[in-house]
Design a protein around this motif. Structure first.
Motif, PDB file in Angstrom:
ATOM      1  N   PRO A  64       0.439  -0.782  -0.145  1.00 52.99           N
ATOM      2  CA  PRO A  64      -0.213  -0.009   0.103  1.00 52.99           C
ATOM      3  C   PRO A  64       1.278   1.475   0.081  1.00 52.99           C
ATOM      4  O   PRO A  64       2.144   1.195   0.377  1.00 52.99           O
ATOM      5  N   ASP A  65       0.016   2.547  -0.401  1.00 55.51           N
ATOM      6  CA  ASP A  65       0.917   4.027  -0.946  1.00 55.51           C
ATOM      7  C   ASP A  65       0.621   4.033   0.978  1.00 55.51           C
ATOM      8  O   ASP A  65       0.210   4.607   1.438  1.00 55.51           O
ATOM      9  N   VAL A  66       1.693   5.375   1.164  1.00 56.83           N
ATOM     10  CA  VAL A  66       2.448   5.498   2.518  1.00 56.83           C
ATOM     11  C   VAL A  66       2.804   6.370   2.524  1.00 56.83           C
ATOM     12  O   VAL A  66       1.919   7.381   3.627  1.00 56.83           O
TER      13      VAL A  66
ATOM     14  N   SER B   3       0.841   9.614  -4.178  1.00 57.20           N
ATOM     15  CA  SER B   3       1.427   8.894  -3.277  1.00 57.20           C
ATOM     16  C   SER B   3       2.748   7.283  -3.772  1.00 57.20           C
ATOM     17  O   SER B   3       1.937   7.030  -4.018  1.00 57.20           O
TER      18      SER B   3
ATOM     19  N   ASP C  84       4.743   3.912  -2.704  1.00 61.46           N
ATOM     20  CA  ASP C  84       4.738   2.862  -1.321  1.00 61.46           C
ATOM     21  C   ASP C  84       5.429   2.790  -0.741  1.00 61.46           C
ATOM     22  O   ASP C  84       6.852   3.363  -1.154  1.00 61.46           O
TER      23      ASP C  84
ATOM     24  N   ASP D 201       8.338   1.185   0.064  1.00 61.23           N
ATOM     25  CA  ASP D 201      10.070   0.123  -0.764  1.00 61.23           C
ATOM     26  C   ASP D 201      10.720   1.049  -1.590  1.00 61.23           C
ATOM     27  O   ASP D 201      11.690   1.595  -1.423  1.00 61.23           O
ATOM     28  N   THR D 202       9.146   1.869  -1.970  1.00 61.16           N
ATOM     29  CA  THR D 202      10.237   3.288  -3.358  1.00 61.16           C
ATOM     30  C   THR D 202      10.869   4.473  -2.290  1.00 61.16           C
ATOM     31  O   THR D 202      11.767   4.998  -3.260  1.00 61.16           O
TER      32      THR D 202
ATOM     33  N   SER E 159       6.520   1.763  11.717  1.00 63.52           N
ATOM     34  CA  SER E 159       4.980   1.173  11.269  1.00 63.52           C
ATOM     35  C   SER E 159       4.360   1.985  12.148  1.00 63.52           C
ATOM     36  O   SER E 159       4.685   1.912  13.179  1.00 63.52           O
TER      37      SER E 159
END
Ligand code: GDP
Ligand code: MG
Length: 370
Positions: free
Chosen positions: A1-3, A36, A38, A40-41, A57
């Motif tokens: 999911p984008d964070v 947005s 994720d 990792d990116t 998190s």
């Protein structure tokens, strides 16, 4: 999911958003600054910008707040926390005042009664009881909405001459929703011509079955103004507390709930908190809601400074950076770094909520214009 949005990531790295967009493009990710990406990116980009990444998190934060579960051996008995509820003018404040006067702890010397919305008394048996004054049922509702459970039982005050009224019913609902036991205090029994049977029948209609009708709800007849049967009410509370077998571990970092808070001209942010686990010590670093600070002073309900506060103790604390909301949790953490991490995380969450709401509103407006 984008964070995280590209803009937010840029802000956190103190980089230009355009540079972040370019870096993403080089990585094959097409994103505008409002989009947005994720985790990792985001981590890859941050590393490319020369940052060392440490992810926090929601579950990390919550884990940090919950701490380790206490073993059975670590638990020790703690005083009950009692909330007094009932219809307006049925005598809640009078009862709280009367009960407070039964305190045998002898702390009056030098102390000035503080109106901190909660106090603890010691009764002749040596047992202690904490009472919380809910300034209106809304505060109780908002605390519950935040998932804060502070009370172990509710004392439902019903005036003998008035019986069950709308806010009595509301209080019954609150106690049920919070899944806490109730004790009925039928108040104003000093008045002429009161009909106790009528009160019991009215309660029965709302499925509150008192002991004299074969139920398991203790009913105590009191007069707050005359001081009648306050000892019996306290006995009923202690009995209920014994049944509940209330325990907490006093030997750990403190955790609890903010009951109320204000910005005091001279003292800065002042929060009334209920310690629910552990011991809160002067000098502790605490996070309360999205605020944090080093506890400069701990003050009890008599205005007396303390060096520490144990489970079920309501105290005022000074030293927070701002004013946390009622019903927010507080927790003592190991150091300032951890406190900053948690509060930044929470503030970011709060901002994201606002941004998301604004985004949704913009979407609707665009839809309407289209
Ligand atoms: P609250 O709105 O529930 O906090 O009620 P209060 O404590 O302010 O009491 C409302 C009124 O009832 C006040 O005038 C009190 O003096 C009166 N009152 C409270 N308790 C008693 C009692 O036991 N007997 C009598 N006769 N009056 C009481
Ligand atoms: Mg009142």
């Amino acid at each position: 999911p984008d964070v995280i949005t590209v803009q937010e990531l840029a802000n956190r790295m103190a980089a230009r958003a355009g540079e972040v967009v370019k870096a993403l493009f080089r990585m094959g990710v097409m994103a505008t600054i409002t989009q947005s990406i994720d985790a990792d990116t985001a981590e890859l980009v941050a590393t490319e910008f020369g940052h060392r990444v440490r992810r926090i998190s929601e579950s990390d934060v919550e884990q940090g707040l919950e701490g380790e579960a206490d073993t059975e051996e670590a638990l020790e008995p703690r005083p009950p926390v009692v909330t007094i509820m009932g219809h307006v003018d049925h005598g809640k404040t009078s009862l709280l005042d009367a009960l407070r006067k039964t305190d045998v702890a002898g702390r009056e010397a030098g102390g000035i009664t503080q109106h901190i919305g909660a106090y603890m008394i010691q009764i002749p048996s040596g047992d202690r009881v904490t009472f919380i004054d809910t300034p209106g049922h809304e505060a109780f509702t908002s605390m519950r909405a935040r998932g804060a459970s502070v009370t172990d039982m509710v004392v439902l005050v019903v005036a003998a001459d008035d019986g069950v009224m709308p806010q009595t019913i509301e209080a019954i609902r609150h106690a049920r929703a919070a899944a806490v036991p109730m004790i009925v205090a039928v108040n104003k029994i000093d008045k002429q011509g009161v009909n106790l049977d009528r009160v019991r029948q009215e309660l029965l209609q709302h499925e509150v079955v008192v002991e004299s009708l074969g139920g398991d709800v203790q009913e105590i007849q009191v007069s707050a103004t005359k001081g009648t049967n306050l000892d019996k009410l306290l006995e009923a509370i202690i009995l209920q507390a014994e049944i509940l077998d209330l325990k907490a571990n006093p030997n750990r970092a403190a955790e609890g709930t903010v009951l109320e808070s204000k910005l005091d001209k001279g003292r800065g942010p002042v929060a009334t908190v209920l310690v629910q686990k552990g011991t809160l010590n002067q000098g502790d670093i605490v996070v309360a809601g999205a605020e944090w600070g080093r506890v400069r002073a701990i003050i009890d309900d008599m205005g007396i400074p303390l060096t520490g506060a144990e489970p079920s103790e309501p105290v005022e604390i000074l030293g927070l950076s701002g004013v946390p909301g009622a019903g927010e949790t507080f927790v003592a953490v190991e150091d300032e770094t951890r406190a900053r991490e948690i509060t930044e995380f929470r503030q970011r969450k709060a901002r994201e909520k606002v941004t998301a709401a604004a985004g949704a509103a913009r979407g609707t407006l665009n839809d309407m214009l289209a």
